[in-house]
Scaffold this motif. Structure first.
Motif, short mmCIF file in Angstrom:
data_model
loop_
_atom_site.label_atom_id
_atom_site.label_comp_id
_atom_site.label_asym_id
_atom_site.label_seq_id
_atom_site.Cartn_x
_atom_site.Cartn_y
_atom_site.Cartn_z
N ARG A 128 -34.31 59.35 -2.43
CA ARG A 128 -35.43 58.88 -3.27
C ARG A 128 -35.97 59.98 -4.17
NH1 ARG A 128 -40.16 56.50 -0.07
NH2 ARG A 128 -39.68 58.14 1.44
N ALA A 129 -35.76 61.24 -3.79
CA ALA A 129 -36.30 62.34 -4.58
C ALA A 129 -35.44 62.68 -5.79
CB ALA A 129 -36.44 63.59 -3.70
N VAL A 130 -34.24 62.09 -5.88
CA VAL A 130 -33.28 62.45 -6.93
C VAL A 130 -33.31 61.43 -8.05
CG1 VAL A 130 -30.86 62.93 -7.44
CG2 VAL A 130 -31.82 63.55 -5.21
N GLN A 131 -33.38 61.94 -9.30
CA GLN A 131 -33.19 61.10 -10.49
C GLN A 131 -31.77 61.35 -10.98
OE1 GLN A 131 -36.65 61.21 -13.27
NE2 GLN A 131 -37.51 62.67 -11.79
N LEU A 132 -30.92 60.34 -10.84
CA LEU A 132 -29.50 60.49 -11.14
C LEU A 132 -29.25 60.58 -12.64
CD1 LEU A 132 -28.04 57.89 -8.62
CD2 LEU A 132 -28.28 60.36 -8.32
N ASP A 133 -28.18 61.32 -12.98
CA ASP A 133 -27.75 61.45 -14.37
C ASP A 133 -26.64 60.44 -14.60
OD1 ASP A 133 -26.74 62.16 -16.84
OD2 ASP A 133 -26.89 64.33 -16.49
N ALA A 134 -26.93 59.41 -15.39
CA ALA A 134 -25.94 58.34 -15.61
C ALA A 134 -24.72 58.85 -16.35
CB ALA A 134 -26.58 57.18 -16.39
N ALA A 135 -24.86 59.86 -17.19
CA ALA A 135 -23.73 60.37 -17.98
C ALA A 135 -22.85 61.30 -17.17
CB ALA A 135 -24.25 61.09 -19.23
N ARG A 136 -23.39 61.90 -16.10
CA ARG A 136 -22.62 62.86 -15.31
C ARG A 136 -22.79 62.53 -13.83
NH1 ARG A 136 -21.25 67.73 -17.60
NH2 ARG A 136 -21.59 68.78 -15.60
N PRO A 137 -21.98 61.59 -13.33
CA PRO A 137 -22.05 61.27 -11.90
C PRO A 137 -21.86 62.53 -11.06
CG PRO A 137 -20.69 59.69 -13.06
CD PRO A 137 -20.97 60.80 -14.03
N GLY A 138 -22.74 62.72 -10.12
CA GLY A 138 -22.69 63.93 -9.31
C GLY A 138 -23.78 64.91 -9.67
N ASP A 139 -24.46 64.67 -10.80
CA ASP A 139 -25.58 65.52 -11.21
C ASP A 139 -26.87 64.72 -11.18
OD1 ASP A 139 -23.81 67.56 -11.58
OD2 ASP A 139 -23.78 67.45 -13.76
N GLY A 140 -27.99 65.44 -11.10
CA GLY A 140 -29.28 64.79 -11.11
C GLY A 140 -30.39 65.80 -11.29
#
Length: 362
Positions: free
Chosen positions: A290-302
């Motif tokens: 829940r603490a992570v905002q995912l990066d849609a362009a780079r799966p695996g980053d946030g």
């Protein structure tokens, strides 16, 4: 912290499109500047923890992947049983037999009836041949000729029906023998000599090649079909794979999962296994998903909002993600053990906004 099950990051981030979309949409409400004279916003924070090095332990039942419940195709009295539970059998081997006498008598009766009807057909064909000549010369009427033709057709139909009955009786006669459909082992037996068995009633169970392991796991445990696993048991470690994940929850919120297992594991045994989808990365840390905002362009980053020590102003930090462990996710880079991250309310924060951390979680 209890050990948790690990899953490939690609299966989390590529397969979690809805989760990523929800997190990104939630972040669209951010403002560029904080409101003037805004009081510190209360936010829930969590502590970055070191990833555990264990797996999850479950009790399971080993079964044969190739198995069959054997039954006679015809009803009858058991006259012979040739195997005991635990016996090794070969494909085509005779296992048991029911009394063939009633079916043999039925077959003999249909064969005799068939011969009688064949004789009637032959006689009808001879009459038809004689009457055909008479009809061509005008010595027999059209009605007589039509009647003999109908008689021949009826005789042929009777012969065909009896032949079908004879074929059925012959097939039933062959079903008095119960044979092994594949190489394997007799797992159980439910028949004795003299017992009357019905057609289709299971009397023997046979186990063949391959082994599989049935487990009951928590319903929220993230497992996917085809996922590679390491099974740890008293017999040692072995490689396995998820074959099936139950679609419905059972009592207590558990879910049935089917795994592949080593061929040398004994069937029918209840085993305690520890599941290790893979070992965690060296130095990996855990934060709540829940603490992570995912990066849609780079799966695996946030990104996460980290609260520096002694400060009330969170800062946005880029992180590299690893595998999911239950409701937490590995963080490979960007944080260190003991850091505080905003658990709830991060999408609504703006740069430079002061917060009041509450409920620090350990």
């Amino acid at each position: 912290m209890p050990a948790a099950l690990l899953i490939s990051p690609s299966s989390l981030l590529n397969g979690g499109t809805l989760l990523a979309a929800a997190l990104l949409l939630a972040g669209c409400g951010n403002h560029d500047t904080p409101p003037a004279s805004a009081p510190p916003r209360p936010v829930l924070v969590a502590t970055v923890l070191e990833a555990p090095l264990g797996g999850l332990t479950f009790a399971g039942e080993v079964r044969a992947r190739e198995r069959a419940e054997l039954a006679f195709a015809v009803a009858g009295v058991v006259r012979e049983v040739l195997v005991e539970p635990g016996a090794t059998v070969r494909r085509g081997q005779l296992l048991a037999r029911v009394d063939a006498a009633p079916l043999q008598a039925q077959l003999a009766g249909t064969e005799a009836e068939g011969r009688r009807l064949q004789a009637q057909l032959a006689e009808a064909l001879r009459r038809e041949q004689r009457l055909q000549t008479a009809h061509e010369t005008g010595a027999a009427s059209d009605a007589e000729w039509t009647a003999v033709q109908a008689e021949v057709q009826a005789a042929r139909a009777a012969v065909a029906a009896t032949e079908a009955q004879r074929a059925g009786a012959a097939w039933s006669r062959e079903q008095v023998a119960l044979r092994a459909p594949f190489d394997g082992r007799v797992a159980s037996r439910q028949l004795e000599v003299g017992q009357v068995v019905g057609a289709g009633t299971p009397v023997l169970s046979l186990e063949g090649r391959g082994r599989e392991l049935w487990l009951a796991v928590p319903g929220d445990l993230p497992l996917t079909t085809g996922q590679a696993l390491t099974l740890r048991s008293p017999a040692g470690n072995a490689e396995g794979r998820v074959l099936q994940v139950g679609a419905r929850l059972e009592a207590g919120g558990s879910r049935r999962v089917l795994l592949s297992a080593p061929d040398d594991w004994p069937t029918g045994a209840a085993v305690s296994v520890q599941l290790w989808p893979r070992a965690p990365a060296t130095g990996a840390l855990l934060v709540p998903l829940r603490a992570v905002q995912l990066d849609a362009a780079r799966p695996g980053d946030g990104q996460v909002m980290r609260l520096p020590a002694g400060s009330q102003v969170p800062e946005r930090v880029k992180v590299t993600l690893g595998a999911l462990q239950g409701e937490q996710v590995e963080v490979r880079t960007g944080l260190k053990a003991g850091d505080q991250v905003v658990l709830a309310g991060a999408p609504a924060l703006v740069a430079g906004e002061a917060v009041t951390p509450v409920s620090r979680l350990r």
